[in-house]
Design an enzyme around this catalytic site. Structure first.
Site, short mmCIF file in Angstrom:
data_model
loop_
_atom_site.label_atom_id
_atom_site.label_comp_id
_atom_site.label_asym_id
_atom_site.label_seq_id
_atom_site.Cartn_x
_atom_site.Cartn_y
_atom_site.Cartn_z
N LYS A 105 -20.33 69.21 124.88
CA LYS A 105 -21.58 69.01 124.42
C LYS A 105 -22.33 70.46 123.60
O LYS A 105 -22.61 69.95 122.58
CB LYS A 105 -22.96 69.01 125.33
N VAL A 132 -22.77 63.09 127.50
CA VAL A 132 -23.88 63.48 126.43
C VAL A 132 -24.12 62.46 128.26
O VAL A 132 -23.54 61.47 127.92
CB VAL A 132 -24.11 62.45 125.66
N LYS A 205 -27.23 67.93 124.01
CA LYS A 205 -26.82 66.57 124.20
C LYS A 205 -28.42 65.67 123.14
O LYS A 205 -27.45 64.77 122.70
CB LYS A 205 -27.41 66.02 125.72
N1 HSE Z 1 -26.00 70.53 133.95
C1 HSE Z 1 -25.90 69.82 133.76
C2 HSE Z 1 -27.07 69.17 134.34
C3 HSE Z 1 -24.74 68.62 133.91
O1 HSE Z 1 -28.28 69.60 134.96
O2 HSE Z 1 -27.64 68.27 133.71
C4 HSE Z 1 -23.91 68.88 132.39
O3 HSE Z 1 -24.86 68.88 131.15
#
Ligand code: HSE
Length: 436
Positions: A105, A132, A205
């Site tokens: 991302k 995303v 995202k």
């Molecule tokens: N670390 C992210 C989250 C997932 O906690 O949603 C990967 O983007």
């Protein structure tokens, strides 16, 4: 039978998930694409580590060039993450005639325009569904399912770590720091959690969703990014008392004057669908002028959910190959020559309702002083809550405003901070009463 030869960069959690699906779904994928999808090689810093997979003839190597530059690879799946060397490797793979799939991302949010221009120039695909909201096919939805809509709002819970922490704070009445520690111990939060809890991951995202939805590629520094470190158990308790939940949301809005792009803790009505998304789950809400508001819900991270999204991109490449087309759908939906640069509104101009939290001395006249500051900024108050306790140095004073601008709110809080009776820097959280 046509064959598509796949190489993977990175053999971490998602790499393992993709390899597993590729190795165990051969027949299903063949039935759905007409193409034999063959995993040829995986490049990783730790080839010796046992991932518990039956790899058969798949080569595992330290040499990244054996994936991005090898003649026997048609599709490169980049799962290394970060900006470099990922960016150079993706550019190199495209230049070498490979299609590229990435779950990265940060890379797409920051360098997406440049990378997709290269993909278009060399006639290859650059796909990033997994970047995303993990398993949720929201990029496909925006690019294809809603292609005839003018999109004016995209908002959602884009980070599972933050949603897990906020949910646990509310359910247990616990403080942020305690819940974060517990989440780290359980493996739900990273050892260095700042990317997640400071809102950066969600902002990456959001940048991608905004670019696809609005046809305008924002600079990453145009997104207002706020995390959840300052959310206290007092905020959570008051939000609940007033009929709200606090969620970290990515919000992208568009009107005739431009865009608003922000990641921020937000009070949303507890009876709504945003509030009902709890724990590690993600959800994205998109409003289009023809479709109205649609909602997409699911797992935003994890080995198999993320691998599911990567594999969907691979299936698209295989199907496009069968139809002898490339870039049937532009990476950001809008054709590159029509991507514009729409103005992004400054935070001071945003309009909305605000929740304010002060810690004040519990003594006569304090409320009058504080409300006088709001009056000077032309801010109208919807509700005030205070439960006094004369035995403590400071008590929370909670106020909710009617619609005002963020500039007025910030000016009022700066003035309140100067008052002798105000004992801590005042805090505010935006309210979105209209989100479903
Ligand atoms: N670390 C992210 C989250 C997932 O906690 O949603 C990967 O983007």
């Amino acid at each position: 039978m046509q064959e598509l030869r796949v190489g993977i960069l990175g053999f971490g959690v998602v790499g393992r998930g993709v390899a597993d699906l590729l190795l165990t779904r051969t027949a299903l994928l063949l039935q759905r694409t007409g193409v034999a999808l063959r995993l040829v090689r995986i490049a990783t810093r730790t080839p010796e580590r046992d991932r518990g997979l039956e790899l058969g003839s798949v080569e595992v190597t330290r040499d990244l060039q054996r994936v991005v530059a090898a003649d026997d690879i048609d599709v490169v799946i980049e799962l290394i993450g970060g900006l470099e060397p990922a960016k150079s490797l993706v550019l190199e793979a495209l230049t070498n005639g490979k299609h590229v799939i990435t779950a990265n991302k940060a890379l797409i949010a920051v360098h997406g325009a440049e990378l997709t221009a290269r993909a278009a120039a060399v006639g290859r695909e650059l796909l990033f569904e997994a970047a995303v909201a993990g398993a949720i096919p929201v990029i496909k939805v925006l690019r294809e399912g809603l292609a005839a809509n003018q999109i004016d709002q995209i908002y959602g819970i884009l980070n599972g770590t933050c949603n897990y922490i906020l949910t646990a704070m509310r359910e247990k009445g616990a403080a942020f720091a305690d819940v974060l520690k517990e989440a780290q111990a359980k493996g739900f939060a990273e050892a260095d959690p700042s990317f997640d809890i400071d809102g950066i991951d969600a902002a990456h995202k959001l940048a991608i969703l905004a670019a696809i939805g609005f046809g305008s590629f924002p600079r990453f520094d145009q997104i207002h990014v706020e995390g959840i470190r300052h959310i206290s158990d007092v905020d959570i308790a008051w939000a609940t008392e007033m009929g709200y939940r606090i969620k970290l949301l990515g919000i992208a809005k568009r009107d005739a004057e431009g865009l608003e792009l922000r990641v921020q803790p937000t009070l949303v009505p507890e009876a709504g669908m945003v509030a009902s998304v709890e724990g590690v789950f993600n959800a994205v809400f998109i409003r289009g002028d023809a479709a109205g508001t649609t909602m997409y819900y699911g797992r935003g991270a994890g080995e198999r959910p993320t691998a599911s999204a990567v594999m969907a991109d691979l299936v698209d490449i295989a199907r496009n190959g069968q139809a002898a087309v490339v870039q049937r759908v532009a990476s950001f939906s809008t054709l590159p020559s029509y991507l514009s640069s729409q103005p992004v509104r400054e935070a001071a101009e945003w309009r909305g309702e605000y929740y304010l939290r002060l810690a004040v001395a519990d003594q006569p006249g304090v409320l009058a002083e504080v409300t006088a500051v709001l009056a000077r900024q032309q801010i109208s108050i919807d509700a005030i809550h205070q439960k006094g306790r004369s035995d403590v140095a400071a008590v929370p004073l909670i106020m909710v405003t009617h619609e005002t601008t963020e500039g007025q709110v910030r000016a009022a809080l700066a003035a309140m901070e100067q008052l002798e009776a105000v004992r801590e820097p005042p805090r505010f959280i935006r309210i979105e009463p209209g989100f479903v």
